[in-house]
Design an enzyme around this catalytic site. Structure first.
Site, PDB file in Angstrom:
ATOM      1  CG  ASP A   1     -16.434  17.212  -5.882  1.00 40.94           C
ATOM      2  OD1 ASP A   1     -15.446  17.603  -6.516  1.00 40.94           O
ATOM      3  OD2 ASP A   1     -16.758  17.642  -4.757  1.00 40.94           O
TER       4      ASP A   1
ATOM      5  N   PRO B   1      -5.548   3.936  -4.117  1.00 40.71           N
ATOM      6  CG  PRO B   1      -3.323   3.428  -3.618  1.00 40.71           C
ATOM      7  CD  PRO B   1      -4.175   4.431  -4.328  1.00 40.71           C
TER       8      PRO B   1
ATOM      9  CG  ASP C   1     -18.538  12.232 -17.471  1.00 38.32           C
ATOM     10  OD1 ASP C   1     -18.787  13.359 -17.006  1.00 38.32           O
ATOM     11  OD2 ASP C   1     -17.622  12.012 -18.285  1.00 38.32           O
TER      12      ASP C   1
ATOM     13  CG  ASP D   1      -9.688  15.612 -19.821  1.00 36.05           C
ATOM     14  OD1 ASP D   1      -9.447  14.384 -19.783  1.00 36.05           O
ATOM     15  OD2 ASP D   1      -8.947  16.479 -19.333  1.00 36.05           O
TER      16      ASP D   1
ATOM     17  CG  HIS E   1     -12.824  19.581  -4.918  1.00 36.59           C
ATOM     18  ND1 HIS E   1     -14.093  19.119  -4.701  1.00 36.59           N
ATOM     19  CD2 HIS E   1     -12.640  20.604  -4.039  1.00 36.59           C
ATOM     20  CE1 HIS E   1     -14.666  19.828  -3.748  1.00 36.59           C
ATOM     21  NE2 HIS E   1     -13.798  20.744  -3.326  1.00 36.59           N
TER      22      HIS E   1
ATOM     23  CB  VAL F   1     -28.479  21.363   1.933  1.00 37.58           C
ATOM     24  CG1 VAL F   1     -28.949  21.186   0.497  1.00 37.58           C
ATOM     25  CG2 VAL F   1     -28.145  22.833   2.200  1.00 37.58           C
TER      26      VAL F   1
ATOM     27  CB  SER G   1     -14.907  21.288  -0.066  1.00 35.04           C
ATOM     28  OG  SER G   1     -15.516  22.143  -0.996  1.00 35.04           O
TER      29      SER G   1
END
Length: 628
Positions: free
Chosen positions: A376, A384, A395, A400, A406, A514, A561
């Site tokens: 994602d 928390p 990554d 950035d 999301h 899937v 989602s």
């Protein structure tokens, strides 16, 4: 039976012997004719002038005046034997008779009969076929001459003899094959073109990038130079079984144009666009008090209509939340001063917990030690709700790395454990960032190359569940990676898409590798913007769900989602109790235990129905454990 055979053979032999004897008698009768003419027997007188050695034989006397001598004494020619009436022997002068009293021995008649008998025997033997004892083995049959059979082949210069009863298979000599290189790439699936050129109406791809798979022994520099492209990166994707080159096109040319030109290049095994995928979620929005809801309607409607709208900043949302004061939900514990908490609405902030019966299922399973990969946008790992759940991060995008709403919401829906409650709070998070963008909830997008990289990383980290809460066009490379993930025992759960009732199928939700999930609300009504289709497996709560967002805040969210994230958490519970389950086993279990909605049987709106967590978990547990 043997006696009948012997008798038959004897009869045939007897017939042949009789034929021989008859022939012998015929020859024996013909031979004495000359002898009878040379002598005269009783009752016949004729002159027989003989001139042999100058002697003329006398005419024989009458039978009545002759007598045959009975003694073995030599007879005198022309003299009658005394005391007996008989024939006068007129032998040859100077040559006595060999056998006195027998008129000159065997004679020509006897010789003819003997010759006939011998000839008959020879004829019988010549005409007789060999007779074998039936108890003896049959003699071998004479072999037929071999005929040459010519085999057609490039390597055969001379005809090769083969027995006609066992002809050797005739095969043309195959050309020698080259051994494949050690890292030979996989070929495109049957029925798919080698080069994929997007349709004229397709816009969901990076305009100046292509993904290329080279043929064996092809040189990347030569291919890129030929098509005026610049190498950006190259990577081997183990799940897909290919090595992909990501290239940027020079001179402002489009991917569609270059892909059309690549169709005739044999050095390229396959090529396609670098497709774009979007996150399938409405803009997350803070909730206002009920008496201020009218003031928030225009802003909320605008956020829902524009998927790319950014989340209002805290200072922008302050006027809405300032008067009257924010009222925290009574079922949530106290929060830090800087954390904005959604106030209580007409429906419970966490109706998902009641719909899926968290209290009951968490007594049986909590997803312990099951690794769930969330591919994602970047999640706020300092939130928390996500403290202590991280098992690894990756990554694939770079640049950035600001946390995104999301990705934070999807991770929290699966394993939140502070003020919220996730479906599998004891599971471990593999956070893979494949979507770039700022902190806005729906501003990020991801590409094929980034998603493939994240999938390979998750497989290497031992992920058992993969959450794919995004959608886009059909992608051959992504489909091959998902198929590879399935073979490794990974269970991929994907959002069905928020395209609407009349939208075309979206991927990876429509991929067979899937489990596609659609969204329902608190009353089990379908989400209005969800896709429809036969590929949808099940439904899950996904409308007005309280979710975590960056900077420790919370907001309501709707879409397929977050519904897919809830199912991913449920799959983690099932795998904790049944680690041997694979994708098809999990799909079957979820569909068979689902609560049927929208009519009897599976339908394109709800699939098999809304998931029933207790029923699904009871199917993988012993009967005693399923009843706490």
């Amino acid at each position: 039976m043997s006696r009948l055979v012997d008798r038959f053979v004897m009869i045939r032999a007897g017939l042949r012997f009789r034929h021989g004897v008859a022939l012998a008698l015929l020859l024996g009768l013909i031979a004495p004719v000359s002898e009878l003419r040379a002598q005269t027997y009783g009752g016949r007188d004729f002159d027989y002038p003989a001139t042999r050695q100058g002697v003329t034989r006398a005419q024989p006397a009458l039978r009545s005046q002759t007598a045959i001598p009975t003694s073995r004494e030599s007879a005198v020619p022309g003299r009658a034997y005394p005391g007996r009436g008989g024939r006068v022997e007129t032998g040859r002068p100077g040559r006595p008779s060999r056998y006195p009293g027998r008129a000159g021995g065997w004679g020509r008649g006897a010789a003819g009969i003997g010759a006939g008998i011998i000839g008959g025997i020879i004829l019988d033997q010549a005409m007789r076929r060999p007779v074998y004892d039936p108890y003896e083995p049959e003699p071998p049959q004479p072999r037929r001459p071999r005929r040459p059979i010519i085999l057609d082949g490039d390597d055969l210069d001379e005809p090769v003899l083969r027995h006609p009863r066992r002809p050797a298979p005739v095969q043309a000599a195959a050309p020698a094959r080259r051994a494949p290189p050690p890292a030979q790439t996989a070929r495109p699936a049957p029925g798919q073109p080698r080069i994929i050129v997007p349709a004229a109406s397709e816009r969901r791809f990076v305009a100046d990038e292509i993904l290329v798979e080279l043929a064996p022994n092809a040189q990347a520099d030569a291919v890129l130079r030929r098509h005026r492209a610049t190498l950006m990166s190259s990577r081997r994707f183990d799940l897909a079984g290919v090595t992909i080159i990501r290239a940027r096109l020079n001179d402002g040319r489009s991917a569609r144009t270059v892909l059309s030109q690549m169709a005739g290049d044999a050095r390229i095994a396959s090529a396609q666009p670098n497709y774009l995928y979007t996150l399938q979620q409405d803009a997350l929005r803070p909730e206002a008090p009920k008496d201020e809801a009218a003031q928030a309607v225009p802003e909320a409607a605008s956020a829902a209509a524009e998927p790319v709208a950014s989340l209002p900043k805290p200072e922008d949302a302050a006027p809405v939340l300032a008067a009257p004061p924010v009222i925290a939900s009574p079922d949530l514990p106290p929060v830090a001063p800087l954390v904005s908490v959604a106030p209580k609405r007409e429906l419970q902030p966490q109706y998902v917990a009641e719909t899926l019966h968290y209290d009951a299922i968490h007594k049986l399973a909590r997803g312990d030690k099951i690794r769930v990969a969330v591919i994602d946008s970047g999640a706020d790992l300092a939130h928390p709700e996500l403290q202590g759940v991280l098992a690894g991060s990756f990554d694939a995008v770079g640049g950035d790395t600001a946390p995104h709403a999301h990705g934070t919401a999807m991770a929290g829906a699966i394993m939140a454990q502070a003020q919220l409650q996730g479906v599998a709070p004891a599971a471990r998070l593999l956070a893979a960032r494949a979507f770039s963008g700022n902190s806005a909830p729906a501003s990020a997008n991801g590409t094929t190359y980034h998603i493939l990289s994240a999938l390979d990383w998750a497989a290497g980290e031992g992920a058992r569940v993969v959450n794919l809460s995004f959608a886009g066009p059909q992608d051959r490379l992504l489909s091959r990676s998902l198929a590879g993930a399935k073979t490794k025992g990974m269970v991929a759960v994907a959002a069905a898409g928020n395209g609407g009732a009349n939208a075309a199928p979206l991927y990876p939700g429509a991929d067979p590798n899937v489990i596609a999930v659609t969204a329902t609300d608190a009353q089990d009504k379908p989400f209005a913007q969800a896709n429809r289709g036969s590929y949808i497996a099940v439904a899950a709560p996904g409308v007005d769900v309280l979710a975590a967002e960056p900077e420790g805040r919370y907001a309501f969210s709707s879409g397929t989602s977050i519904a897919a994230a809830h199912v991913s958490g449920l799959v983690a519970l099932l795998l904790e109790k049944r680690p041997d389950l694979d994708l098809e086993g999990v799909r079957k279990l979820l569909m068979e235990s689902a609560i049927d909605l929208g009519g009897k049987g599976r339908n394109p709106i709800f699939g098999a129905g809304r998931v029933d967590a207790p029923a699904a978990l009871a199917r993988v547990l012993p009967v005693s454990a399923a009843r706490p």
